[in-house]
Design an enzyme around this catalytic site. Structure first.
Site, PDB file in Angstrom:
ATOM      1  N   HIS A  60     -13.257 -16.976  -9.100  1.00 16.27           N
ATOM      2  CA  HIS A  60     -13.707 -15.729  -9.329  1.00 16.27           C
ATOM      3  C   HIS A  60     -13.266 -14.615  -8.311  1.00 16.27           C
ATOM      4  O   HIS A  60     -13.040 -14.925  -7.146  1.00 16.27           O
ATOM      5  CB  HIS A  60     -15.303 -15.778  -8.884  1.00 16.27           C
ATOM      6  CG  HIS A  60     -16.004 -16.119  -7.637  1.00 16.27           C
ATOM      7  ND1 HIS A  60     -16.049 -14.953  -6.650  1.00 16.27           N
ATOM      8  CD2 HIS A  60     -16.327 -17.261  -7.046  1.00 16.27           C
ATOM      9  CE1 HIS A  60     -16.869 -15.658  -5.827  1.00 16.27           C
ATOM     10  NE2 HIS A  60     -16.785 -16.849  -5.793  1.00 16.27           N
ATOM     11  N   ASP A 162     -13.722 -16.187  -0.124  1.00 16.73           N
ATOM     12  CA  ASP A 162     -14.878 -16.635  -1.062  1.00 16.73           C
ATOM     13  C   ASP A 162     -14.608 -15.510  -2.223  1.00 16.73           C
ATOM     14  O   ASP A 162     -15.288 -14.495  -2.046  1.00 16.73           O
ATOM     15  CB  ASP A 162     -16.274 -16.793  -0.726  1.00 16.73           C
ATOM     16  CG  ASP A 162     -17.287 -17.107  -1.862  1.00 16.73           C
ATOM     17  OD1 ASP A 162     -16.747 -17.405  -2.991  1.00 16.73           O
ATOM     18  OD2 ASP A 162     -18.421 -17.047  -1.635  1.00 16.73           O
ATOM     19  N   GLU A 192     -19.366 -13.704 -10.265  1.00 15.72           N
ATOM     20  CA  GLU A 192     -19.713 -15.144 -10.043  1.00 15.72           C
ATOM     21  C   GLU A 192     -20.904 -14.828  -8.932  1.00 15.72           C
ATOM     22  O   GLU A 192     -21.876 -15.764  -9.020  1.00 15.72           O
ATOM     23  CB  GLU A 192     -18.567 -15.871  -9.452  1.00 15.72           C
ATOM     24  CG  GLU A 192     -19.026 -17.517  -9.254  1.00 15.72           C
ATOM     25  CD  GLU A 192     -19.698 -17.630  -7.956  1.00 15.72           C
ATOM     26  OE1 GLU A 192     -19.957 -18.838  -7.677  1.00 15.72           O
ATOM     27  OE2 GLU A 192     -19.699 -16.810  -7.092  1.00 15.72           O
ATOM     28  N   ASP A 215     -13.127 -22.953  -5.725  1.00 18.36           N
ATOM     29  CA  ASP A 215     -13.844 -22.006  -4.937  1.00 18.36           C
ATOM     30  C   ASP A 215     -13.810 -22.660  -3.814  1.00 18.36           C
ATOM     31  O   ASP A 215     -13.499 -23.617  -3.341  1.00 18.36           O
ATOM     32  CB  ASP A 215     -15.310 -21.931  -5.540  1.00 18.36           C
ATOM     33  CG  ASP A 215     -15.923 -20.601  -5.432  1.00 18.36           C
ATOM     34  OD1 ASP A 215     -15.798 -20.198  -4.409  1.00 18.36           O
ATOM     35  OD2 ASP A 215     -16.933 -20.157  -6.131  1.00 18.36           O
TER      36      ASP A 215
HETATM   37 CO    CO Z   1     -19.852 -16.808  -2.675  1.00 16.88          CO
HETATM   38 ZN    ZN Z   2     -17.350 -18.340  -4.399  1.00 14.61          ZN
END
Ligand code: CO
Ligand code: ZN
Length: 328
Positions: A60, A162, A192, A215
């Site tokens: 993402h 992230d 996401e 991820d």
């Molecule tokens: Co996150």
């Molecule tokens: Zn993530």
């Protein structure tokens, strides 16, 4: 590859406002892709053609943000969260809007720090009245953490690792893929952090035979941390379960066998709270066997997330080897 991660983590792109990070990614993948598409939701879909089954690999693009809900008479901005942000980590934090407007975060007088909530906090962008502030920022505008990338040597500190580190893993893998044995769709997904929304629609469109998300995941290797069998520096993980998915046994086996055959270090991951894009992918149409490769990450959702660069490199190796192997 550190340059890739630096550029991606420093880009602006909260959920629903991914255009600028998407442009950055598009430039990065253009020389290596067979087909590039931006779908109706804004997902960036990058195809690397191969003869075999369709594999969707998702990371993402979006990051957390603070959305302006109200501007008061003195020019202070009240806000709501986009994604999981704790009020405690916001104290003293600097933020930046899409147009470069910067601010800091303050809070009302509190008798007890336990009373700290986002509703007691505000963004101060340095103006003394509503009109001036409104000239710079509108209701619904979104700020993100203002932090630059730091290379600590073996480890990296940045905001939005992230999941920009996942995006970097996909870009690097695409660069190194020669003739894949499968038909690969790298998808850089939107939204996401607010409920795996972009993965849902892109998986429907692609209709893959196998799904993989890349991820970050939590670790259990800091002082008095929660118990978790994942550490920084011991390789990427093969997810077994999180809140949104139980990894399909076929995909888990594919990942583990590939790591073992190629001497790639890996860890088995059970994440008790949290999910990724694979949660949406595996429930597409009549179901898609799916799994996740995670990069271990400390301090997730703070402005200073930390990963081990060795884990990132091993992650590229594992993903590349999986995609080169004919999936049946
Ligand atoms: Co996150
Ligand atoms: Zn993530």
């Amino acid at each position: 590859m550190k340059e890739l991660i630096k550029e991606l983590t420093e880009a602006y792109g909260p959920s629903g406002r991914e255009d600028s990070v998407r442009d950055t990614l598009k430039c990065m993948v253009e020389p290596y892709a067979d087909e590039i598409d931006v779908d109706k939701m804004g997902n960036l879909i990058v195809r690397k053609e191969g003869p075999g089954k369709k594999i969707m690999v998702a990371a993402h693009m979006d990051e957390l943000g603070l959305m302006v809900t109200f501007i008061d008479e003195n020019g202070f901005l009240r806000f709501s969260n986009i994604g999981g942000i704790s009020p405690y980590i916001l104290l003293g934090e600097r933020v930046v809007f899409h147009n470069g407007v910067k601010g800091t975060i303050g809070c009302e007088k509190l008798d007890n720090i336990k009373d700290l909530k986002l509703s007691k906090m505000y963004i101060d962008i340095g103006f003394s009245d509503k009109k001036e502030a409104e000239g710079k920022v509108k209701i619904g505008d979104v700020a993100v953490y203002q932090r630059s990338f730091s290379d600590l040597g073996g480890r990296i500190l940045a905001k939005a690792l992230d999941d920009r580190v996942g995006c970097a893993v996909l870009v690097q893998t695409l660069k190194e893929l020669e003739k894949p044995a499968n038909d690969i769709y790298f998808v850089f997904t939107v939204q996401e952090e607010v409920g795996v929304r972009g993965a849902r629609t892109s998986a429907y469109k692609i209709n893959p035979d196998l799904g993989l998300a890349v991820d970050v995941t939590r670790t259990g290797d800091t002082p008095e941390s929660e118990t978790m069998a994942v550490s920084l520096g011991k390789g990427p993980t093969v997810k077994v379960k999180d809140t949104l998915i139980i990894t399909h046994p076929k995909v888990k086996k594919l990942m583990v066998d590939t790591a073992e055959k190629n001497n790639i270090s890996y860890q088995l991951e059970v994440l008790e709270r949290g999910g990724t894009d694979s949660g949406a992918i595996h429930l597409t149409r009549e179901g898609v066997p799916s799994g996740v490769m995670s990069i271990p990450c400390r301090y997730i959702h703070t402005p200073s997330e930390m990963v081990d660069f060795g884990d990132v490199q091993e992650g590229v190796k594992l993903l590349k080897n999986i995609l080169h192997k004919k999936v049946t």
